[in-house]
Every structure is written in C-alpha cells, then in structure tokens.
Scaffold this active site. Structure first.
Site, PDB file in Angstrom:
ATOM      1  CG  ASN A  23      -2.117  -1.000   0.929  1.00 16.74           C
ATOM      2  OD1 ASN A  23      -2.278  -1.500  -0.186  1.00 16.74           O
ATOM      3  ND2 ASN A  23      -2.881  -1.297   1.966  1.00 16.74           N
ATOM      4  NE  ARG A  92     -10.619   1.939  -4.093  1.00 18.53           N
ATOM      5  CZ  ARG A  92     -11.710   2.329  -4.725  1.00 18.53           C
ATOM      6  NH1 ARG A  92     -12.157   1.677  -5.763  1.00 18.53           N
ATOM      7  NH2 ARG A  92     -12.371   3.378  -4.315  1.00 18.53           N
ATOM      8  NE  ARG A 121     -11.815  -0.475  -1.808  1.00 17.37           N
ATOM      9  CZ  ARG A 121     -10.644  -1.082  -1.855  1.00 17.37           C
ATOM     10  NH1 ARG A 121     -10.494  -2.167  -2.570  1.00 17.37           N
ATOM     11  NH2 ARG A 121      -9.611  -0.604  -1.198  1.00 17.37           N
ATOM     12  N   PRO A 122     -16.135   4.438  -2.394  1.00 17.73           N
ATOM     13  CG  PRO A 122     -17.184   5.915  -0.900  1.00 17.73           C
ATOM     14  CD  PRO A 122     -16.764   4.472  -1.063  1.00 17.73           C
ATOM     15  CB  ILE A 123     -12.688   8.142  -5.150  1.00 19.55           C
ATOM     16  CG1 ILE A 123     -13.428   8.352  -6.473  1.00 19.55           C
ATOM     17  CG2 ILE A 123     -12.029   6.786  -5.114  1.00 19.55           C
ATOM     18  CD1 ILE A 123     -12.482   8.495  -7.668  1.00 19.55           C
ATOM     19  CB  ILE A 326     -12.871  -0.098   7.523  1.00 19.30           C
ATOM     20  CG1 ILE A 326     -12.107   0.039   8.842  1.00 19.30           C
ATOM     21  CG2 ILE A 326     -12.325   0.858   6.444  1.00 19.30           C
ATOM     22  CD1 ILE A 326     -12.019   1.432   9.417  1.00 19.30           C
ATOM     23  NE  ARG A 398      -5.112  -6.715  -6.759  1.00 19.01           N
ATOM     24  CZ  ARG A 398      -6.122  -6.076  -6.216  1.00 19.01           C
ATOM     25  NH1 ARG A 398      -7.328  -6.556  -6.299  1.00 19.01           N
ATOM     26  NH2 ARG A 398      -5.943  -4.933  -5.595  1.00 19.01           N
TER      27      ARG A 398
HETATM   28  C1  UD1 Z   1      -6.630   1.540   1.698  1.00 14.57           C
HETATM   29  C2  UD1 Z   1      -5.941   0.227   1.436  1.00 14.57           C
HETATM   30  C3  UD1 Z   1      -6.835  -0.934   1.854  1.00 14.57           C
HETATM   31  C4  UD1 Z   1      -7.313  -0.758   3.284  1.00 14.57           C
HETATM   32  C5  UD1 Z   1      -7.885   0.614   3.521  1.00 14.57           C
HETATM   33  C6  UD1 Z   1      -8.208   0.887   4.978  1.00 14.57           C
HETATM   34  C7  UD1 Z   1      -4.606   0.828  -0.478  1.00 14.57           C
HETATM   35  C8  UD1 Z   1      -4.357   0.670  -1.934  1.00 14.57           C
HETATM   36  N1  UD1 Z   1      -5.656   0.153   0.007  1.00 14.57           N
HETATM   37  O1  UD1 Z   1      -7.781   1.561   0.872  1.00 14.57           O
HETATM   38  O2  UD1 Z   1      -6.089  -2.130   1.726  1.00 14.57           O
HETATM   39  O3  UD1 Z   1      -8.317  -1.723   3.559  1.00 14.57           O
HETATM   40  O4  UD1 Z   1      -6.963   1.632   3.089  1.00 14.57           O
HETATM   41  O5  UD1 Z   1      -7.054   0.742   5.754  1.00 14.57           O
HETATM   42  O6  UD1 Z   1      -3.875   1.503   0.216  1.00 14.57           O
HETATM   43  N2  UD1 Z   1     -14.213   6.440   2.035  1.00 14.57           N
HETATM   44  C9  UD1 Z   1     -15.193   7.321   1.631  1.00 14.57           C
HETATM   45  N3  UD1 Z   1     -14.902   8.210   0.647  1.00 14.57           N
HETATM   46  C10 UD1 Z   1     -13.667   8.275   0.061  1.00 14.57           C
HETATM   47  C11 UD1 Z   1     -12.668   7.386   0.489  1.00 14.57           C
HETATM   48  C12 UD1 Z   1     -12.966   6.464   1.472  1.00 14.57           C
HETATM   49  O7  UD1 Z   1     -16.314   7.275   2.129  1.00 14.57           O
HETATM   50  O8  UD1 Z   1     -13.470   9.114  -0.802  1.00 14.57           O
HETATM   51  C13 UD1 Z   1     -14.513   5.440   3.082  1.00 14.57           C
HETATM   52  C14 UD1 Z   1     -14.520   4.026   2.514  1.00 14.57           C
HETATM   53  O9  UD1 Z   1     -15.769   3.680   1.981  1.00 14.57           O
HETATM   54  C15 UD1 Z   1     -14.157   3.204   3.729  1.00 14.57           C
HETATM   55  C16 UD1 Z   1     -13.220   4.117   4.499  1.00 14.57           C
HETATM   56  O10 UD1 Z   1     -13.447   5.437   4.024  1.00 14.57           O
HETATM   57  O11 UD1 Z   1     -15.298   2.950   4.504  1.00 14.57           O
HETATM   58  C17 UD1 Z   1     -11.752   3.770   4.386  1.00 14.57           C
HETATM   59  O12 UD1 Z   1     -11.322   3.946   3.064  1.00 14.57           O
HETATM   60  P1  UD1 Z   1      -9.823   4.337   2.691  1.00 14.57           P
HETATM   61  O13 UD1 Z   1      -9.003   4.524   3.916  1.00 14.57           O
HETATM   62  O14 UD1 Z   1      -9.899   5.429   1.689  1.00 14.57           O
HETATM   63  O15 UD1 Z   1      -9.356   3.031   1.960  1.00 14.57           O
HETATM   64  P2  UD1 Z   1      -8.539   2.927   0.629  1.00 14.57           P
HETATM   65  O16 UD1 Z   1      -7.538   4.034   0.550  1.00 14.57           O
HETATM   66  O17 UD1 Z   1      -9.440   2.700  -0.545  1.00 14.57           O
END
Ligand code: UD1
Length: 418
Positions: A23, A92, A121-123, A326, A398
């Site tokens: 990560n 991702r 997984r929203p962004i 999470i 992966r």
């Molecule tokens: C990263 C890791 C993943 C890990 C996660 C939490 C990478 C490539 N992946 O994923 O392995 O499980 O951190 O430690 O580093 N959220 C929103 N809006 C956003 C972004 C996130 O609502 O724009 C929410 C997600 O739905 C989730 C939470 O925030 O519930 C955590 O997401 P996030 O920390 O962003 O995870 P990733 O970066 O996708």
C-alpha cells in the site's frame, strides 16, 4: 487457471522475511511522476499490482527500469492522455495517478479505479479535496476528468481519515501555491512513508503521522532514492501463521510498532511472542482463548488483518467476535471457512462475525474472494487436515510477494497447480 494446493498440518520453522509495503509502493510509484529528476525506489514488493502500475506508466510513455525489488524512473515526463478502464480497473491504487498527474500537469482524464469488492469504495473525499484546491471535477460514465488553471492551497477536512484521500490530496498539493492543511488525515505507516518520500525530494510536508498534515507547495522536486517501509499487513499475516503453526519461526524485517494492535490481541489470546527490534519470533504454539476484535483506522486493528485473523479465532477455545467498521463487505471468506468446518455466524447487517471456537478444519476446494480473504483461506489450508485447493489465486498474488516460496522454505506444503 492456476490454483493453490496446500497439504495442511505442517509445523513451520525458520525465517520469513517481510517485503516492502504494497500500500506504500502503489502510491510511491504514481507519486514519482511529480519529481522533475531521477527517482529510485527500493524494497518494492514483486506483486502483480506493481505490474499493473508499470503497464499504466508504459502506456503514458514513462519507461522505468524495473529490478526484482526496485524501480528507477530516469524520466518522469508523461504523455498525458486518457487512462482507460482496462488499465485503471486492474487495481485500487490507480487513483493515485489522479493526484500525481493533477499536481504536475493540472489535467487528468482517467477511468475509475478497480480493486477488491470489499465495499462500496467511493472516492468522493479525494475528489472533494481536489475541488478545494481549485480543480474542476467532471464525472462521465465511469470516467473522471479533472482540470485546474492553478492549484491553490486550502483547508481540507476529511469526513473520514481515508488513506487514499489523504495521500491523493497530498500528491495534488505538494506543488500547489501556498499552504494546504488536511485535518482528520490518515496516520497509517504507508501515509507516513509517502510523505517522507516526497519530503526527500524537497516537498514541504509537516505534521506527518498526525491527524493534521500541513503542506507548503514547492515548484521543483529533485532526485531521490527511497526504501519502501516494511509491509505491516504481510508481516501481520505471517505473525498470525507463526502463532498457529510456528516451531521456532521468526518473521523478520518488520516494524513491530506498526502491528502492535495485532500482537497485543494475539498476546491477549495467549500467544507467546518474542518481539525484537525488527522481528517477531514464536518458539512454540499452545492452546489459545477467544478474543474480540474491532477494526479501526491506524493505530487500531487494521481491517486488512481481520480476514487473516479469522482462522486464528476459529482455532481458539470459546467465543470470539470480529466487528468490521471500515468496509461493508469484508466477510466473504467466511462461507468457505464454514465449508472447511468452522462454526461462524454473521449478523444480518454484515458487521459482526461471531466465531464459536476450537473447530478443526478439513481441507476442501475453496476460493479467494478478495486479496485478504485469499490470505485467510491460505491460513485455513495450512492448519486444516488434508488437502485444500484454492481457486482465484490472482487476488492473493496481487498483494503477497512470493507467498508460496516463503511458506515452502519454512516447511509448508503449498504449491501452485494448474
Ligand atoms: C486503503 C488500502 C486498503 C485498506 C484501507 C483501509 C490501499 C491501496 N488500500 O484503501 O487495503 O483496507 O486503506 O485501511 O492503500 N471512504 C469514503 N470516501 C472516500 C474514500 C474512502 O467514504 O473518498 C470510506 C470508505 O468507503 C471506507 C473508508 O473510508 O469505509 C476507508 O477507506 P480508505 O481509507 O480510503 O481506503 P482505501 O484508501 O481505498
């Protein structure tokens, strides 16, 4: 399609060396585009997510020199064209190209990222952060187009301390004009690693590892050489395996502090761990008692270790609970764990798993539903009686560098079969 074949029940002795963090590496590689000179990254894990990033770089015209565990960028100029779904959808972390390309070129056009389907997984937080910096974001049928005349530092509060949003906003802000503040930022070791990497190129980031990160924009990022931090999730996975099957088994090249939330739970269950400066050693296993786990952001118990922890809890005496806070869909490994003999109930809202312990698992044909779910099935196979066949192993490859070789070398009977 290749599968994993495991004959379970072998005790494991010797040493497993942990590689660089997936990560972190998957963010450092897109982040390198921001640099204006040569970048060398070492201790890069040899996993297919890195291959997928290399494919995107190649498509953008960036030629890298890739060693088994290294990557060198001699030139970071890109042909800034649309990145198609066939490439961004493979992982991702392709979303880090958004922050990096926006930060350097003020224009990005790419498809949404892919990755394991462990939740929605929203962004939105990433995109909201870019907008705060002055960018205009357009979404069109799975495509994101982001433009900015100029990026200007801003105060950004994250509704959730998202790892991806924190890193992506930092990438967009390192060359922005003025000061950016990210409040409620993520504190994971890979976030710290990315900040240290950027600072080593001349970026000006402070508050690293705290919930309030400040970035003063700079014009130029110079050459750097960086070692990826050890992978806390890979380390944790092998420490769980050592707790179940270790006979003088050492897991080395790790940072014990990064997985304190795991080791404290293993110790609560009764595991006797010797924790050194950069290793964890298990002399022998014994009977363990059930415990409760709740996933949280760092330094809490990592969601990515929740699934690998399940077979451990299945082996404990008494009742254990896992509360997943999470991701919405992170119990997909449980159906196959039950198939192998475990007794587990998942609540109707899919948030809590109750594990009735001391089940003896039996080898079966199972499937990797996602990366960490796949690791969980590997552990089930290692502790089960008889032969386990795991399908869909591309998920596992992966994220785990040479998992088959590492386990074989300490005495496991595991191989890839067609
Ligand atoms: C990263 C890791 C993943 C890990 C996660 C939490 C990478 C490539 N992946 O994923 O392995 O499980 O951190 O430690 O580093 N959220 C929103 N809006 C956003 C972004 C996130 O609502 O724009 C929410 C997600 O739905 C989730 C939470 O925030 O519930 C955590 O997401 P996030 O920390 O962003 O995870 P990733 O970066 O996708």
């Amino acid at each position: 399609m290749p599968k994993l074949k495991i004959v379970g029940g072998r005790r494991l002795s010797g040493e497993i060396v942990v590689d660089g963090a997936k990560n972190s590496a998957v963010a450092l590689i897109p982040a390198s585009i921001l640099c204006d000179e040569i970048v060398e990254i070492n201790n890069v894990p040899d996993i297919s997510d890195i291959d997928a990033l290399e494919e995107i770089l190649d498509y953008l015209g960036v030629k890298v020199e890739r060693g088994k565990h290294s990557i060198v960028f001699n030139d970071t100029k890109i042909d800034n064209k649309f990145i198609p779904c066939s490439m961004s959808g493979k992982l991702r972390a392709s979303y880090y190209f958004m922050g990096a390309i926006l930060g350097k070129y003020k224009h990005v056009d790419m498809c949404f990222p892919g990755g394991c389907s462990i939740g929605e997984r929203p962004i939105n937080l990433h995109l909201k952060g870019f907008e705060k910096l002055g960018a205009v974001v357009r979404e069109d049928d799975g495509r994101v187009i982001i433009d900015a005349d100029e990026l200007v530092g801003a105060e950004i509060f994250l509704d959730f301390p998202s790892v991806g949003a924190t890193i992506n906003i930092i990438l967009a802000a390192v060359k922005a004009r003025g000061k950016t503040v990210i409040d409620n930022a993520a504190k994971e070791p890979h976030v710290i690693d990315v900040c240290n990497f950027l600072n080593s190129m001349g970026a000006c980031i402070s508050g690293i590892g705290t919930g309030r990160i400040e970035i003063i924009g700079v014009d130029h990022l110079h050459s750097t050489k960086h070692n990826v931090v050890p992978d806390m999730i890979e380390a944790g996975t092998y420490v769980i395996i050592a707790s179940l099957l270790g006979k003088n088994l050492k897991v080395s090249n790790l940072e014990p502090l990064h997985i304190e939330s795991l080791t404290s739970k293993l110790e609560e269950a009764g595991v006797n761990l010797e924790i050194g400066d950069d290793y964890i050693f298990v002399a022998d296993v014994s009977e363990y008692k059930g415990i409760d786990i709740k996933t949280m952001v760092y330094p809490g118990f990592p969601t990515d270790l929740q699934q690998p922890m399940t077979p451990f809890l299945v082996s404990c005496e008494g009742i254990s609970h896992i509360e997943e806070t999470i991701w919405e869909n992170r119990f997909q490994n449980i159906a196959d764990t039950i198939k192998m003999g475990a007794s587990i109930e998942v609540s109707s809202d899919n948030k809590v798993a109750t594990i009735y312990g001391s089940s003896k698992l039996v080898g079966k044909e199972v499937s990797a539903t996602d990366l960490r779910g796949g690791a969980s099935m590997v552990i089930c196979g290692l502790i089960a009686d008889g032969e386990t066949i795991i399908d869909n192993i591309s998920y596992i490859l992966r994220g785990y560098d040479d998992i088959v070789g590492k386990l074989n070398r300490v005495g496991a009977d595991i191989k890839i079969v067609d």
